[in-house]
Scaffold this active site. Structure first.
Site, short mmCIF file in Angstrom:
data_model
loop_
_atom_site.label_atom_id
_atom_site.label_comp_id
_atom_site.label_asym_id
_atom_site.label_seq_id
_atom_site.Cartn_x
_atom_site.Cartn_y
_atom_site.Cartn_z
N ASN A 156 0.87 -1.18 0.00
CA ASN A 156 0.00 0.00 0.00
C ASN A 156 0.91 1.23 0.00
O ASN A 156 1.49 1.57 1.02
CB ASN A 156 -0.89 -0.05 1.26
N TRP A 157 1.01 1.86 -1.15
CA TRP A 157 1.97 2.96 -1.28
C TRP A 157 1.41 4.28 -0.74
O TRP A 157 2.12 5.28 -0.69
CB TRP A 157 2.40 3.11 -2.75
N LYS A 158 0.16 4.29 -0.37
CA LYS A 158 -0.48 5.48 0.22
C LYS A 158 -0.21 6.73 -0.64
O LYS A 158 -0.10 6.62 -1.85
CB LYS A 158 -0.01 5.66 1.67
N HIS B 254 -9.50 1.26 4.97
CA HIS B 254 -8.22 1.42 5.67
C HIS B 254 -8.41 2.34 6.88
O HIS B 254 -9.21 3.27 6.83
CB HIS B 254 -7.17 2.00 4.71
N GLU C 35 -6.79 4.72 7.97
CA GLU C 35 -6.60 6.15 7.69
C GLU C 35 -7.86 6.73 7.07
O GLU C 35 -8.22 7.90 7.31
CB GLU C 35 -5.37 6.34 6.80
N GLU D 196 -5.49 -5.03 10.66
CA GLU D 196 -4.44 -4.05 10.91
C GLU D 196 -4.70 -3.31 12.21
O GLU D 196 -5.50 -2.35 12.23
CB GLU D 196 -4.37 -3.03 9.77
N GLY E 26 2.88 -1.13 4.36
CA GLY E 26 3.00 0.29 4.04
C GLY E 26 4.46 0.65 3.82
O GLY E 26 5.01 0.48 2.74
N GLY E 27 5.10 1.12 4.87
CA GLY E 27 6.48 1.63 4.78
C GLY E 27 7.44 0.70 4.07
O GLY E 27 8.20 1.13 3.18
P1 PGA Z 1 2.82 0.16 7.71
O1 PGA Z 1 1.38 0.40 7.05
O2 PGA Z 1 3.36 -1.12 7.16
O3 PGA Z 1 3.63 1.36 7.31
O4 PGA Z 1 2.61 0.08 9.19
C1 PGA Z 1 0.49 -0.66 6.85
C2 PGA Z 1 -0.80 -0.16 6.27
O5 PGA Z 1 -1.23 0.95 6.60
O6 PGA Z 1 -1.45 -0.85 5.45
#
Ligand code: PGA
Length: 255
Positions: free
Chosen positions: A9-11, A95, A97, A167, A234-235
Site C-alpha cells: 500500500n503505497w499510500k 483502511h 486512515e 491491521e 506500508g512503509g
Molecule cells: P505500515 O502500514 O506497514 O507502514 O505500518 C500498513 C498499512 O497501513 O497498510
C-alpha cells in the site's frame, strides 16, 4: 490451502515516475515467485502507467479506495469502472486512515465492498482496533462490528472473493508490530466471526492478511502463524528490496 497474498500500500507516497520505477524493480525482482500473490497499490495517478509495467508479470494492481456510486457529482472521487478499465484487480477498502481522517464507516465500507464485488474485483477489507479499544477490553466487539458491517448482505459466493486485512491501528506506521501471538490470536478470532456468518468452509478458505509495521525482520514470524495468510505493507513496500524480502518470507513458507 490458502495462498499467501502480499500487498504493498503505497499510500500518498511516490510520484508517478517513482511509482513506475518501483513497479519495474518489483516485476524484475519477483520473476521467480510462483506461489505468492503479489499486489501493489500506487496512487490513482500512476495506475495507468504501472499497469503497463506489470502487464504479463505476476504482479497485480490495486487501488487504495473507490466510491460506491457509478458516476455523478462526487467531486474528487473515482468509480469502480474507472479503475477496472485501467486493469485494477484489487481495491483496498476501509483502511484505518480512511476511517480516521475521511469519515469511513462500516456502512460505507459495505457499500464499497458491494460495488467492488459487483464489478468482479476483489476487495481487501481493512479492519482493526485502536489501542484504547484493545486496552479497554473492546477488541472483539469492535472487530466483530467491523466484519459484520463490511459483509452485510454479501452472499457466501461473493464472500469467497474477498480478502481481509487485520491491521491494529496502533501498529500502522508506528514501528510497533503486534507480536506473533497477538496477531495470531486476533486473526483466529476474525476467522471465527467469519465462520459464524458463513460457516466453516468459507471461513477456512478466506485469506486474512496482517498489516501494521510488517518488515523483513518480523515477516517470517508473523507469516508462520496459522491464521496469517499474507501482509498489507506500508512503509516496507516503498523499497523493492524490503518488499521483496517480505514476499520471499511468504514464498519460503507457502502452504
Ligand atoms: P505500515 O502500514 O506497514 O507502514 O505500518 C500498513 C498499512 O497501513 O497498510
Amino acid at each position: 490451502m490458502r495462498q499467501f497474498i502480499i500487498a504493498g500500500n503505497w499510500k500518498m507516497n511516490l510520484s508517478v515516475d517513482q511509482s513506475v520505477a518501483l513497479a519495474k524493480d518489483i516485476v524484475e525482482i519477483s520473476k521467480e515467485i510462483k506461489k505468492t500473490s503479489i499486489v501493489i497499490a500506487p496512487t490513482y495517478l500512476a495506475l495507468s502507467k504501472v499497469a503497463d509495467v506489470i502487464k504479463g508479470s505476476n504482479v497485480k494492481l490495486a487501488c487504495q479506495d473507490i466510491h460506491w456510486q457509478d458516476q455523478g457529482a462526487f467531486t474528487g472521487k473515482v468509480s469502480i469502472d474507472m479503475v477496472k478499465d485501467l486493469g485494477v484487480e484489487y481495491v483496498i477498502i476501509g483502511h484505518s486512515e480512511q476511517r480516521q481522517y475521511f469519515g469511513e464507516t462500516n456502512e460505507t465500507v459495505n457499500l464499497k465492498v458491494k460495488k467492488t464485488l459487483s464489478a468482479g474485483l476483489t476487495p481487501i477489507i481493512c479492519i482493526g482496533e485502536t489501542l484504547d479499544e484493545r486496552n479497554g477490553g473492546n477488541l472483539e466487539s469492535v472487530l466483530s462490528a467491523q466484519i459484520k458491517g463490511a459483509y452485510q448482505d454479501i452472499s457466501k459466493e461473493e464472500a469467497l472473493n474477498t480478502v481481509i486485512a487485520y491491521e491494529p491501528v496502533w501498529a500502522i506506521g508506528t514501528g510497533v508490530v503486534a507480536t506473533d501471538e497477538q496477531a495470531q490470536d486476533t486473526q483466529a478470532f476474525v476467522r471465527s466471526v467469519l465462520q459464524d456468518i458463513y460457516g466453516e468452509e468459507v471461513a477456512s478458505a478466506l485469506r486474512i492478511q496482517y498489516g501494521g509495521s510488517m518488515k523483513p525482520d518480523n515477516a517470517a514470524g508473523l507469516l508462520g502463524q496459522k491464521d496469517i495468510d499474507g501482509g498489507l505493507i506500508g512503509g516496507a513496500a516503498l523499497k523493492a528490496d524490503s518488499f521483496f524480502a517480505i514476499i520471499s518470507a511468504a514464498e519460503a513458507q507457502s502452504k
